[in-house]
Scaffold this active site. Sequence first.
Site, PDB file in Angstrom:
ATOM      1  N   ASP A 166       7.177  33.544  12.662  1.00  0.00           N
ATOM      2  CA  ASP A 166       6.606  32.222  13.394  1.00  0.00           C
ATOM      3  C   ASP A 166       5.841  32.794  14.814  1.00  0.00           C
ATOM      4  O   ASP A 166       5.297  32.120  15.473  1.00  0.00           O
ATOM      5  CB  ASP A 166       7.874  31.468  13.715  1.00  0.00           C
ATOM      6  CG  ASP A 166       8.867  32.036  14.437  1.00  0.00           C
ATOM      7  OD1 ASP A 166       9.164  33.412  14.311  1.00  0.00           O
ATOM      8  OD2 ASP A 166       9.548  31.536  15.403  1.00  0.00           O
ATOM      9  N   HIS A 214       9.317  26.545  22.108  1.00  0.00           N
ATOM     10  CA  HIS A 214      10.051  27.424  21.096  1.00  0.00           C
ATOM     11  C   HIS A 214      11.391  26.452  20.603  1.00  0.00           C
ATOM     12  O   HIS A 214      12.539  27.078  20.525  1.00  0.00           O
ATOM     13  CB  HIS A 214      10.371  28.831  21.266  1.00  0.00           C
ATOM     14  CG  HIS A 214      10.708  29.720  20.288  1.00  0.00           C
ATOM     15  ND1 HIS A 214      11.959  29.797  19.603  1.00  0.00           N
ATOM     16  CD2 HIS A 214       9.900  30.201  19.371  1.00  0.00           C
ATOM     17  CE1 HIS A 214      11.936  30.426  18.666  1.00  0.00           C
ATOM     18  NE2 HIS A 214      10.808  31.088  18.390  1.00  0.00           N
ATOM     19  N   HIS A 219       6.567  40.020  18.890  1.00  0.00           N
ATOM     20  CA  HIS A 219       7.316  40.562  17.704  1.00  0.00           C
ATOM     21  C   HIS A 219       7.089  40.177  16.484  1.00  0.00           C
ATOM     22  O   HIS A 219       6.012  39.286  16.239  1.00  0.00           O
ATOM     23  CB  HIS A 219       9.118  40.162  18.026  1.00  0.00           C
ATOM     24  CG  HIS A 219       9.305  38.714  18.089  1.00  0.00           C
ATOM     25  ND1 HIS A 219       8.608  37.911  18.799  1.00  0.00           N
ATOM     26  CD2 HIS A 219      10.289  38.198  17.284  1.00  0.00           C
ATOM     27  CE1 HIS A 219       9.198  36.720  18.317  1.00  0.00           C
ATOM     28  NE2 HIS A 219      10.422  36.927  17.763  1.00  0.00           N
TER      29      HIS A 219
END
Lengths: 303, 303
Positions: free
Chosen positions: A66, A270, A62
């Site tokens: 980041d 993450h 996406h």
Amino acid sequence: MDFDLTILGSASATPMLGRHHTAQVLAVGRKQYLIDCGESTQERLIEQKIRFSRTDCIFISHLHGDHFFGLFGLLGTLHLQGRTEPLRLFGPAGLDEVLTTQLRCSGTPLSFDVQFTCVDTTQHQQVYEDAAVTVNTLPMRHRIPCCGYLFREKPGRRRLVKDLLPTGLVPEQLQALTRGEDLRDDVGHVWLRHLDVTEPPPAPRSYAYCSDTVFTESLADLVRGVDLLYHESTFLHEMLERAVQTGHSTARQAGQLARLAGAKQLLIGHFSSRYRDLEPLLEEARREFADTNLALEGLTVGL
Amino acid sequence: MDFDLTILGSASATPMLGRHHTAQVLAVGRKQYLIDCGESTQERLIEQKIRFSRTDCIFISHLHGDHFFGLFGLLGTLHLQGRTEPLRLFGPAGLDEVLTTQLRCSGTPLSFDVQFTCVDTTQHQQVYEDAAVTVNTLPMRHRIPCCGYLFREKPGRRRLVKDLLPTGLVPEQLQALTRGEDLRDDVGHVWLRHLDVTEPPPAPRSYAYCSDTVFTESLADLVRGVDLLYHESTFLHEMLERAVQTGHSTARQAGQLARLAGAKQLLIGHFSSRYRDLEPLLEEARREFADTNLALEGLTVGL
């Protein structure tokens, strides 16, 4: 044949000393697939001594920075290295526009073609296939269009069992046996059954990359029995409300998903920069799914 | 008051282990100015423990990725930190379009205004002024539009010499003296000359940032007498032809420019990745200009 995943970044939105933005390299035999490409991915590749020139495909989940701000620098470096082989890029709508704008404004046309495939992040469908793997999208539920990717190794050929083979077979005959074909004489009678002299190939391996998403139980069906599951774990479960608000998951939920899916191994990553110590996240996930590890920079998991 | 330059990156186009893309921070008193912002600049700021929230101005020299690909990640992090103060951004035409496209495609409007000033890279003109400094563009000759930036500290106030001051002066009178005003009685006669009780302020300091450019002798006039000159030195002089082809300078030329300009100190940087050992570049520049140093990651020069 290798089927190795190397982690290049474990941080979520805000990087920290030693924790970088998301990027992973899946190496299958001589092929390499780059999965997401956070800022400074090219520096991580240098650190990990991964020769990037071998990579022909990049999969972007996406368009949060980041997960893709390292793409442009990496493409620029490949250009400076004189790459001529085309590079395939998979990602959501808009990625090609960002790339085209960057290249036009920098006055630097690349020395190679970037062949962009716009993926439908809402679907679970095959977007890529080569001799070694197929790749399917995995719909994620995030604040903007986002998908994971499921890599499935193609079944290999049957293996010859030397002790059972008659002597004098020519290479073409041996190859036919590994393809699952029986050997026949001139009048069509089977004189050597492949089942008698070969054994099944190793089970094809699989890797599912799931970042970023809120916990989505239906995802378990799509990654059922996967050998290795990466699932984002931005927060501890005590921060569930914040996780839902921001379109993320908790470590407990990552473990639950791995258990529901019957995954063999789980990697969590993450991580929010609020967690200097990641052990609580690991412990929380392990309470749901024992075979869990932290997806930290430099970790390589071979399947 | 501080007037300190910190180097965040010394690499040219291709980064190496420990050598990062160009970025520098000039700290003047409590203000900070970021000069160029190569990929992973935000990670360098974390490493150097530089609190970026103090920075209100970013100056970009040109749109080659090694000078600005870190901008978007840095702005994203400031957004996540909840910044509300506007941020001023200076750079060539196109930078605003790249930024706008990135933000739109990522679905992330920033929490603060970015006020973009499109600079004319062909002119030497003032583009910024605050209480501490003025900033002028310096035309560079590169493959695409590119400018350097000249930071000049504003003259300070005269300093009071305590031993010469009469007693009983009120703060307003002291401030008038430091502004270079004489004190007068009710009928307008001077009764205390500022020249008798103050001394001149310290000489204003200056820093010239020159990257990327071919050797341009006329630049010396624009940076005459500068306290600190940064000049790119991508190549050794034996690679002069390549330097000219690619729009860059050699270490010898950087030294020549510093000498021609009567600079007080020279920093060289933007080194080609072909040079693992940088001493030959330093020696070459020092043969032209003795007070030369390598602009390496983490170096801080105080003026």
